[in-house]
Design an enzyme around this catalytic site. Sequence first.
Site, PDB file in Angstrom:
ATOM      1  N   SER A 237       0.855  -1.191   0.000  1.00  0.00           N
ATOM      2  CA  SER A 237       0.000   0.000   0.000  1.00  0.00           C
ATOM      3  C   SER A 237       0.891   1.241   0.000  1.00  0.00           C
ATOM      4  CB  SER A 237      -0.861  -0.006   1.268  1.00  0.00           C
ATOM      5  OG  SER A 237      -1.429   1.267   1.511  1.00  0.00           O
TER       6      SER A 237
ATOM      7  N   TYR B 180      -1.455  -0.492  10.637  1.00  0.00           N
ATOM      8  CA  TYR B 180      -1.771  -0.841   9.240  1.00  0.00           C
ATOM      9  C   TYR B 180      -0.585  -0.504   8.337  1.00  0.00           C
ATOM     10  CZ  TYR B 180      -3.668  -0.784   4.574  1.00  0.00           C
ATOM     11  OH  TYR B 180      -3.842  -1.019   3.230  1.00  0.00           O
TER      12      TYR B 180
HETATM   13  C1  8X3 Z   1      -4.766   2.149   1.810  1.00  0.00           C
HETATM   14  C2  8X3 Z   1      -4.377   3.220   0.901  1.00  0.00           C
HETATM   15  O1  8X3 Z   1      -4.643   5.666   0.312  1.00  0.00           O
HETATM   16  O2  8X3 Z   1      -6.657   4.452   0.900  1.00  0.00           O
HETATM   17  O3  8X3 Z   1      -4.001   1.010   1.581  1.00  0.00           O
HETATM   18  O4  8X3 Z   1      -5.055   5.034   2.639  1.00  0.00           O
HETATM   19  S1  8X3 Z   1      -5.233   4.664   1.207  1.00  0.00           S
END
Ligand code: 8X3
Length: 248
Positions: A135, A148
């Site tokens: 991510s 996270y």
């Molecule tokens: C999540 C990405 O940009 O929606 O993995 O926080 S974001």
Amino acid sequence: MTRTALITGATAGIGAGAARAFVAAGWRVIGTGRRADRLQALADELGAAFHPLAFDITDEGALDTALAGLPEAFADIDLLINNAGLALGTKPAQDSDLAQWRTMIATNIDGLITITHRLLPRLIERRGGIINLSSVAANYPYTGGNVYGGTKAFVKQFSLNLRADLHGKGVRVTSIEPGMVETEFTTVRTGGDQAASDALYAGSDPMTADDIAATLLWVAELPPHLNINRLELMPVSQSFAGFQVARA
Ligand code: 8X3
């Protein structure tokens, strides 16, 4: 020759989109997830090229039983897409729920390394590939990202370290690092707050599960001598903010 991909977290979002994209491109797909009814619906939709494999990725025994029971036609896995993962909570660390932190670590890290460890011998034998869903949260800190973002930084670095360990074996490894994708991600993160999810994505033209699925297929179908190490994606509407300064 038909290739086989195992996609974790195929019950929704990016995983379900990837299952559809890979089957449409002629792959065999094993879709895993906890919700057997959703996997069965995908199996009904996609036909014989899709094999539903329902188990909880945080349950090592269930994972082993499921893999051991794979029908022969799906046993030769060429590609592992580690997509299963979740964010829980948006509060700062000091107000966060420790149980939610542990759930994220159990799925995003423990589950991911366990299935990777189990499948590595087959992937080496078949000179296959691994695509891990990290991510942008791995690369940029943000408030409420705490554990996270930490799990996703693990996924990114684990991917790069796998590349190093698999040197010379012909196995490709890629870390995909998406920003905002409209899926069930935010309803899960907020404990089912659909209004919060709708507000986050409203008017922002976010990426879709199909956007990321197409990217995964592109990475998987590149000529075998090419490896995408890391790929970070955002919708055009998302970018970066600055540092914050607390003043007395
Ligand atoms: C999540 C990405 O940009 O929606 O993995 O926080 S974001």
